[in-house]
Write an enzyme that holds these catalytic residues in place. Structure first.
Site, PDB file in Angstrom:
ATOM      1  N   HIS A 121       0.986  -1.154   0.088  1.00  0.00           N
ATOM      2  CA  HIS A 121       0.015  -0.067  -0.116  1.00  0.00           C
ATOM      3  C   HIS A 121       0.886   1.301  -0.014  1.00  0.00           C
ATOM      4  CE1 HIS A 121      -2.717   2.988   1.705  1.00  0.00           C
ATOM      5  NE2 HIS A 121      -3.760   2.194   1.470  1.00  0.00           N
ATOM      6  N   ASP A 202       3.234  -3.608   8.156  1.00  0.00           N
ATOM      7  CA  ASP A 202       2.004  -2.906   8.188  1.00  0.00           C
ATOM      8  C   ASP A 202       0.944  -3.832   8.688  1.00  0.00           C
ATOM      9  OD1 ASP A 202      -0.355  -1.838   7.432  1.00  0.00           O
ATOM     10  OD2 ASP A 202       0.359  -1.413   5.363  1.00  0.00           O
ATOM     11  N   GLN A 205      -4.255  -4.687   7.677  1.00  0.00           N
ATOM     12  CA  GLN A 205      -5.240  -5.820   7.064  1.00  0.00           C
ATOM     13  C   GLN A 205      -5.406  -7.042   7.729  1.00  0.00           C
ATOM     14  OE1 GLN A 205      -7.444  -4.850   4.901  1.00  0.00           O
ATOM     15  NE2 GLN A 205      -6.898  -2.954   4.327  1.00  0.00           N
ATOM     16  N   LYS A 228     -10.397  -0.260  10.977  1.00  0.00           N
ATOM     17  CA  LYS A 228     -10.539  -1.475  10.076  1.00  0.00           C
ATOM     18  C   LYS A 228     -10.814  -2.607  10.936  1.00  0.00           C
ATOM     19  CE  LYS A 228      -7.215  -0.027   6.534  1.00  0.00           C
ATOM     20  NZ  LYS A 228      -7.967   0.637   5.541  1.00  0.00           N
ATOM     21  N   CYS A 369      -4.699   1.920  -3.520  1.00  0.00           N
ATOM     22  CA  CYS A 369      -3.477   2.473  -2.940  1.00  0.00           C
ATOM     23  C   CYS A 369      -2.196   1.721  -3.505  1.00  0.00           C
ATOM     24  CB  CYS A 369      -3.715   2.895  -1.512  1.00  0.00           C
ATOM     25  SG  CYS A 369      -4.724   4.054  -1.341  1.00  0.00           S
TER      26      CYS A 369
END
Lengths: 412, 126
Positions: A121, A202, A205, A228, A369
């Site tokens: 991303h 990251d 998700q 999220k 993204c």
């Protein structure tokens, strides 16, 4: 077996209609919906406890301060981190920027390599790209295979051949393809050749679907976003291993984080929680995020992961049978978490999204993204259906029905 | 509130034990609370000269602070001298010990820093 119907009533927004049809919300990778317990935790904070923290000697100040600290503890526990390893940020993008600007500016030189992946991303790419440009460092990208997986052979070779990898940054789960990356294997391989390298993951998700135990992972920085994972927008966490955080300079300075201030000099608080909390914190969102962690924990992340795997498998099964579709990314459900992306041959992703919307089905269309990833595979744009614990198998059928309508509308 | 400011605490803060500046000391410890500006300086001499592992023989302190921080430092000083405590023994004291010494059932979260200012300062000496 996990039954999402038992939980749907907890999410007020799910009962609304869109264009006269029941809402089928399949854009959870962009942001998830919020259960009533999270919404109420926030409104309860403002209705009953609102006051600034660590300041006033009064009842509300005490209540707010207590809520602030217990919320931090609940969130840290949820991720298996120590409470002072949690630096509260606005979102994952801010987390990467902070590390790039402080740790990165201090530690990355023109002799060093930053290793990223083609999957990233922009939030886990642009900050490092800028850092490399500023410091004159080499930026190298780990390849993605045509199946949408990280190329582990390429990774091994890069680890062997590249000199001085100072930082490896990658996503735990890809937002564009849903790829579940092998965190432990990647870090183990990296550290064989570059034991001093730092690792930034990251987790935006991954946090909504996987059980994460930061203390068990050989990772220095792990970034998450509350919104999220059924929590509020505008708040997230940067988990930093304590020994790494202790060596970091604060990136925001000013209120609350000081030890002693004179007109010419300032010393900063030794306490890590204070040192990295400059200014008035967003207590209400923190309280809401803690309520989200408790909501997810009350079901169990392992239960939710298993259910997500069923949704992924079923979506793959249904969508790969539609002749007009090309599913992008891993085709085996165990390599995928949280979403399935696809291209509708002959119809632009935005047009697909628009037709689906007319059926009440919300998906994401675009490059998600991840422009470099889309460019690599020559995808102009993709459509992504992404899931949360309240996603039902009936909703997957609504998606399939909506896709049949696309065919009719565009006369294919 | 009334519980917090009972007579012993007010009296303790008004006429604190072992208050004052000492010269020719063996150890000086300084502490402060950044959020409220309270500060304390503690002067120590040990039973065996210049041996900070031996019991504290002489203690005095001075500082600026609220009633809670002054009263807590005062009763703590009294306990240390009476029991001839070492810095290591002080290291094992907690917030709860101070609450007991002061006869405060459970101090509010906003005042914990006041309560423990003197104790944390002494604990920084080990």
């Amino acid at each position: 077996m996990f039954d999402p119907q038992k939980y749907r009533a907890d999410f007020p927004i799910l009962s609304r209609q869109v264009h006269g049809k029941p809402l089928v919300y399949l854009d959870n990778a962009a942001t998830s919906q919020k259960p009533r317990s999270v919404i109420q935790a926030i409104s309860n904070y403002y209705e009953n406890h609102n006051a600034n923290v660590h300041r006033g000697v009064h009842q509300l100040g005490d209540e707010s301060t207590t809520l602030f600290h217990t919320s931090r503890q609940i969130i840290a526990d949820f991720f298996g981190a120590k409470v002072d390893e949690l630096v509260v940020v606005r979102n994952t993008t801010e987390a990467a920027n902070q590390i790039a600007q402080t740790w990165g500016s201090k530690n990355i030189t023109d002799q060093d390599t930053i290793l990223l992946t083609e999957l990233e991303h922009h939030s886990n790419l642009v900050p490092w790209q800028e850092l490399a440009r500023r410091q004159g460092a080499q930026l190298v990208y780990l390849k993605v295979t045509s199946e949408g997986l990280l190329d582990l052979v390429d990774f091994k070779q890069q680890c062997q051949h590249l000199k001085s990898i100072k930082l490896l940054a990658f996503s735990h789960v890809s937002n564009a393809l849903g790829t579940l990356n092998p965190v432990v294997d990647l870090v183990m391989e990296l550290k064989k050749y570059h034991p001093a390298a730092r690792v930034f993951v990251d987790g935006a998700q991954a946090a909504p679907h996987l059980s994460i135990n930061f203390s068990q992972l050989d990772i220095d920085f792990y970034a998450v976003s509350a919104h999220k994972m059924v929590g509020p927008m505008g708040i997230g966490g940067l988990l930093v291993k304590k020994e790494v955080l202790e060596a970091l300079s604060p990136w925001l300075v000013g209120g609350g984080m000081i030890d002693q201030v004179t007109l010419q000099t300032t010393t900063f608080a030794d306490d890590l929680q204070e040192r990295f909390t400059a200014g008035t914190p967003d207590v209400a969102s923190l309280v809401g995020w803690a309520a989200a962690c408790q909501y997810l924990s009350s079901i169990g992340m392992n239960v939710l992961f298993k259910y997500d795997q069923l949704l992924v498998a079923q979506t793959l099964e249904r969508l790969t049978k539609i002749a007009e579709l090309e599913v992008v990314g891993p085709l085996e459900s165990h390599h995928r978490v949280g979403s399935v992306s696809f291209i509708y041959r002959g119809v632009h992703a935005h047009d697909v999204g628009q037709v689906l919307d007319s059926e009440g089905v919300a998906v994401r269309s675009g490059h998600h993204c991840t422009m470099p990833l889309h460019a690599k595979f020559d995808w102009q744009a993709t459509v992504r259906a992404s899931f949360q614990l309240y996603t039902t198998f009936d909703e997957l059928e609504a998606l399939v029905f909506g896709l049949q309508k696309v065919k009719k509308v565009f006369g294919l | 509130m009334n519980d917090m400011y009972h007579e012993q605490i007010i009296e303790e803060a008004r006429q604190p034990q072992f208050y004052g500046r000492l010269v020719a000391v063996e150890m000086t410890l300084e502490g402060k609370n950044a959020s409220c500006g309270d500060e304390v300086t503690i002067f120590l001499k040990f039973a065996r000269k210049d041996d900070p592992t031996s019991p504290i023989a002489v203690l005095s302190w001075e500082g600026q602070g609220c009633v809670i921080s002054r009263a807590a430092m005062s009763v703590l000083a009294g306990k240390i001298i009476e029991q001839k405590m070492t810095l290591t023994e002080i290291k094992n004291l907690s917030e709860t010990d101070l609450e007991e010494l002061l006869g405060l059932p459970q101090i509010s979260i906003g005042r914990i820093k006041c309560l423990v200012l003197g104790l944390r300062t002494l604990q920084s000496g080990v």
